[in-house]
Design a protein around this motif. Sequence first.
Motif, PDB file in Angstrom:
ATOM      1  N   TYR A  15      19.835  64.357  71.090  1.00 14.78           N
ATOM      2  CA  TYR A  15      18.670  63.516  71.388  1.00 14.78           C
ATOM      3  C   TYR A  15      18.813  62.103  70.829  1.00 14.78           C
ATOM      4  O   TYR A  15      18.328  61.146  71.433  1.00 14.78           O
ATOM      5  CB  TYR A  15      17.373  64.178  70.902  1.00 14.78           C
ATOM      6  N   LYS A  16      19.490  61.954  69.712  1.00 12.44           N
ATOM      7  CA  LYS A  16      19.697  60.616  69.141  1.00 12.44           C
ATOM      8  C   LYS A  16      20.441  59.714  70.124  1.00 12.44           C
ATOM      9  O   LYS A  16      20.088  58.549  70.305  1.00 12.44           O
ATOM     10  CB  LYS A  16      20.482  60.724  67.830  1.00 12.44           C
ATOM     11  N   TYR A  17      21.471  60.264  70.760  1.00 10.87           N
ATOM     12  CA  TYR A  17      22.305  59.440  71.641  1.00 10.87           C
ATOM     13  C   TYR A  17      22.010  59.613  73.128  1.00 10.87           C
ATOM     14  O   TYR A  17      22.452  58.794  73.933  1.00 10.87           O
ATOM     15  CB  TYR A  17      23.784  59.738  71.384  1.00 10.87           C
ATOM     16  N   GLY A  18      21.280  60.664  73.486  1.00 11.31           N
ATOM     17  CA  GLY A  18      21.085  60.923  74.906  1.00 11.31           C
ATOM     18  C   GLY A  18      19.655  61.033  75.375  1.00 11.31           C
ATOM     19  O   GLY A  18      19.411  61.450  76.512  1.00 11.31           O
ATOM     20  N   SER A  19      18.692  60.635  74.559  1.00 10.18           N
ATOM     21  CA  SER A  19      17.286  60.820  74.946  1.00 10.18           C
ATOM     22  C   SER A  19      16.931  60.064  76.222  1.00 10.18           C
ATOM     23  O   SER A  19      16.152  60.558  77.040  1.00 10.18           O
ATOM     24  CB  SER A  19      16.342  60.425  73.805  1.00 10.18           C
ATOM     25  N   ASP A  20      17.502  58.882  76.426  1.00 16.88           N
ATOM     26  CA  ASP A  20      17.203  58.131  77.650  1.00 16.88           C
ATOM     27  C   ASP A  20      17.672  58.891  78.887  1.00 16.88           C
ATOM     28  O   ASP A  20      17.004  58.894  79.920  1.00 16.88           O
ATOM     29  CB  ASP A  20      17.835  56.739  77.611  1.00 16.88           C
ATOM     30  N   ILE A  21      18.784  59.580  78.781  1.00 16.57           N
ATOM     31  CA  ILE A  21      19.308  60.375  79.893  1.00 16.57           C
ATOM     32  C   ILE A  21      18.449  61.620  80.084  1.00 16.57           C
ATOM     33  O   ILE A  21      18.021  61.927  81.193  1.00 16.57           O
ATOM     34  CB  ILE A  21      20.778  60.764  79.648  1.00 16.57           C
ATOM     35  N   LEU A  22      18.182  62.327  79.002  1.00 12.33           N
ATOM     36  CA  LEU A  22      17.432  63.582  79.065  1.00 12.33           C
ATOM     37  C   LEU A  22      16.023  63.408  79.606  1.00 12.33           C
ATOM     38  O   LEU A  22      15.462  64.337  80.173  1.00 12.33           O
ATOM     39  CB  LEU A  22      17.374  64.228  77.681  1.00 12.33           C
ATOM     40  N   GLU A  23      15.457  62.227  79.441  1.00 17.23           N
ATOM     41  CA  GLU A  23      14.090  61.960  79.896  1.00 17.23           C
ATOM     42  C   GLU A  23      14.044  61.306  81.276  1.00 17.23           C
ATOM     43  O   GLU A  23      12.956  61.073  81.805  1.00 17.23           O
ATOM     44  CB  GLU A  23      13.370  61.090  78.867  1.00 17.23           C
ATOM     45  N   ASP A  24      15.186  61.033  81.868  1.00 17.96           N
ATOM     46  CA  ASP A  24      15.234  60.343  83.149  1.00 17.96           C
ATOM     47  C   ASP A  24      15.025  61.306  84.315  1.00 17.96           C
ATOM     48  O   ASP A  24      15.644  62.366  84.374  1.00 17.96           O
ATOM     49  CB  ASP A  24      16.591  59.637  83.299  1.00 17.96           C
ATOM     50  N   GLU A  25      14.168  60.921  85.253  1.00 19.48           N
ATOM     51  CA  GLU A  25      13.861  61.768  86.414  1.00 19.48           C
ATOM     52  C   GLU A  25      15.107  62.094  87.241  1.00 19.48           C
ATOM     53  O   GLU A  25      15.233  63.202  87.767  1.00 19.48           O
ATOM     54  CB  GLU A  25      12.831  61.087  87.311  1.00 19.48           C
ATOM     55  N   LYS A  26      16.007  61.137  87.377  1.00 18.52           N
ATOM     56  CA  LYS A  26      17.207  61.378  88.185  1.00 18.52           C
ATOM     57  C   LYS A  26      18.090  62.447  87.537  1.00 18.52           C
ATOM     58  O   LYS A  26      18.630  63.311  88.222  1.00 18.52           O
ATOM     59  CB  LYS A  26      17.979  60.082  88.378  1.00 18.52           C
ATOM     60  N   PHE A  27      18.239  62.368  86.221  1.00 19.77           N
ATOM     61  CA  PHE A  27      19.033  63.379  85.521  1.00 19.77           C
ATOM     62  C   PHE A  27      18.375  64.750  85.633  1.00 19.77           C
ATOM     63  O   PHE A  27      19.060  65.762  85.813  1.00 19.77           O
ATOM     64  CB  PHE A  27      19.218  63.002  84.047  1.00 19.77           C
ATOM     65  N   LEU A  28      17.069  64.801  85.555  1.00 24.08           N
ATOM     66  CA  LEU A  28      16.347  66.075  85.630  1.00 24.08           C
ATOM     67  C   LEU A  28      16.502  66.752  86.993  1.00 24.08           C
ATOM     68  O   LEU A  28      16.278  67.958  87.113  1.00 24.08           O
ATOM     69  CB  LEU A  28      14.874  65.881  85.280  1.00 24.08           C
ATOM     70  N   VAL A  69      28.340  62.319  73.596  1.00 22.80           N
ATOM     71  CA  VAL A  69      27.094  62.913  74.084  1.00 22.80           C
ATOM     72  C   VAL A  69      26.783  62.420  75.489  1.00 22.80           C
ATOM     73  O   VAL A  69      26.497  63.209  76.399  1.00 22.80           O
ATOM     74  CB  VAL A  69      25.920  62.611  73.126  1.00 22.80           C
ATOM     75  N   ARG A  70      26.858  61.111  75.708  1.00 24.56           N
ATOM     76  CA  ARG A  70      26.502  60.538  77.006  1.00 24.56           C
ATOM     77  C   ARG A  70      27.483  60.989  78.093  1.00 24.56           C
ATOM     78  O   ARG A  70      27.082  61.345  79.192  1.00 24.56           O
ATOM     79  CB  ARG A  70      26.402  59.027  76.899  1.00 24.56           C
ATOM     80  N   GLY A  71      28.764  60.993  77.777  1.00 28.92           N
ATOM     81  CA  GLY A  71      29.761  61.451  78.737  1.00 28.92           C
ATOM     82  C   GLY A  71      29.597  62.921  79.069  1.00 28.92           C
ATOM     83  O   GLY A  71      29.718  63.329  80.226  1.00 28.92           O
ATOM     84  N   ALA A  72      29.301  63.745  78.051  1.00 30.82           N
ATOM     85  CA  ALA A  72      29.106  65.175  78.281  1.00 30.82           C
ATOM     86  C   ALA A  72      27.863  65.432  79.127  1.00 30.82           C
ATOM     87  O   ALA A  72      27.896  66.231  80.065  1.00 30.82           O
ATOM     88  CB  ALA A  72      29.014  65.915  76.943  1.00 30.82           C
ATOM     89  N   LEU A  73      26.761  64.757  78.807  1.00 30.18           N
ATOM     90  CA  LEU A  73      25.537  64.945  79.586  1.00 30.18           C
ATOM     91  C   LEU A  73      25.748  64.582  81.055  1.00 30.18           C
ATOM     92  O   LEU A  73      25.221  65.234  81.953  1.00 30.18           O
ATOM     93  CB  LEU A  73      24.394  64.109  79.019  1.00 30.18           C
ATOM     94  N   LEU A  74      26.538  63.541  81.306  1.00 33.14           N
ATOM     95  CA  LEU A  74      26.685  63.005  82.660  1.00 33.14           C
ATOM     96  C   LEU A  74      27.955  63.467  83.383  1.00 33.14           C
ATOM     97  O   LEU A  74      28.219  63.028  84.501  1.00 33.14           O
ATOM     98  CB  LEU A  74      26.647  61.472  82.606  1.00 33.14           C
ATOM     99  N   HIS A  75      28.726  64.352  82.777  1.00 31.10           N
ATOM    100  CA  HIS A  75      30.015  64.711  83.371  1.00 31.10           C
ATOM    101  C   HIS A  75      29.880  65.331  84.764  1.00 31.10           C
ATOM    102  O   HIS A  75      30.793  65.204  85.578  1.00 31.10           O
ATOM    103  CB  HIS A  75      30.820  65.627  82.436  1.00 31.10           C
TER     104      HIS A  75
END
Length: 164
Positions: A15-28, A69-75
């Motif tokens: 969450y420290k490094y990826g909260s913007d991704i985790l909260e984004d509608e497109k990612f969800l 974190v960001r690369g893993a979330l978006l891989h």
Amino acid sequence: MFNIGYDQKIIDIIYKYGSDILEDEKFLKENDFIQHGTTSTYTHSMCVTYISVWMAVRDRHKIDMSALVRGALLHDYFLYDWHEKNEYHNLHGYTHARRAMANARRDFNINELEAGIIYSHMFPLNLTHIPASREARIVCIADKLCAGIETLLIIKYNQAFAEV
């Protein structure tokens, strides 16, 4: 075998490094697509991120945790159902990493290290996309571990990560 278990410190790092991704509608929207077995792309991405951070905190070398974190979330941020017959994603295994990277650049302004993590996560299937950084190698390994469990053992992570 090893026991990874639930670790709040790992969740905090994600969450420290990826909260913007985790909260984004497109990612969800990843919740709308099945990745392996019965596992959604979102849950798979969370699993890969969790395992990547778990591995990274045990690594004695310097790790760019934000990029990891960001690369893993978006891989796998390709945003389509690859199980549907479609000319656009006919060779999904070979092409989705490039699409995920392009989508991540468009939606999250990722840096080059993050782009490399995403682009190379399908090695060795994509033999020319060799993971160049320690972070990319960690995510590549974590992806194979999670995909193997999801595909071969058909374990559902959905309940485990529903509270994350």
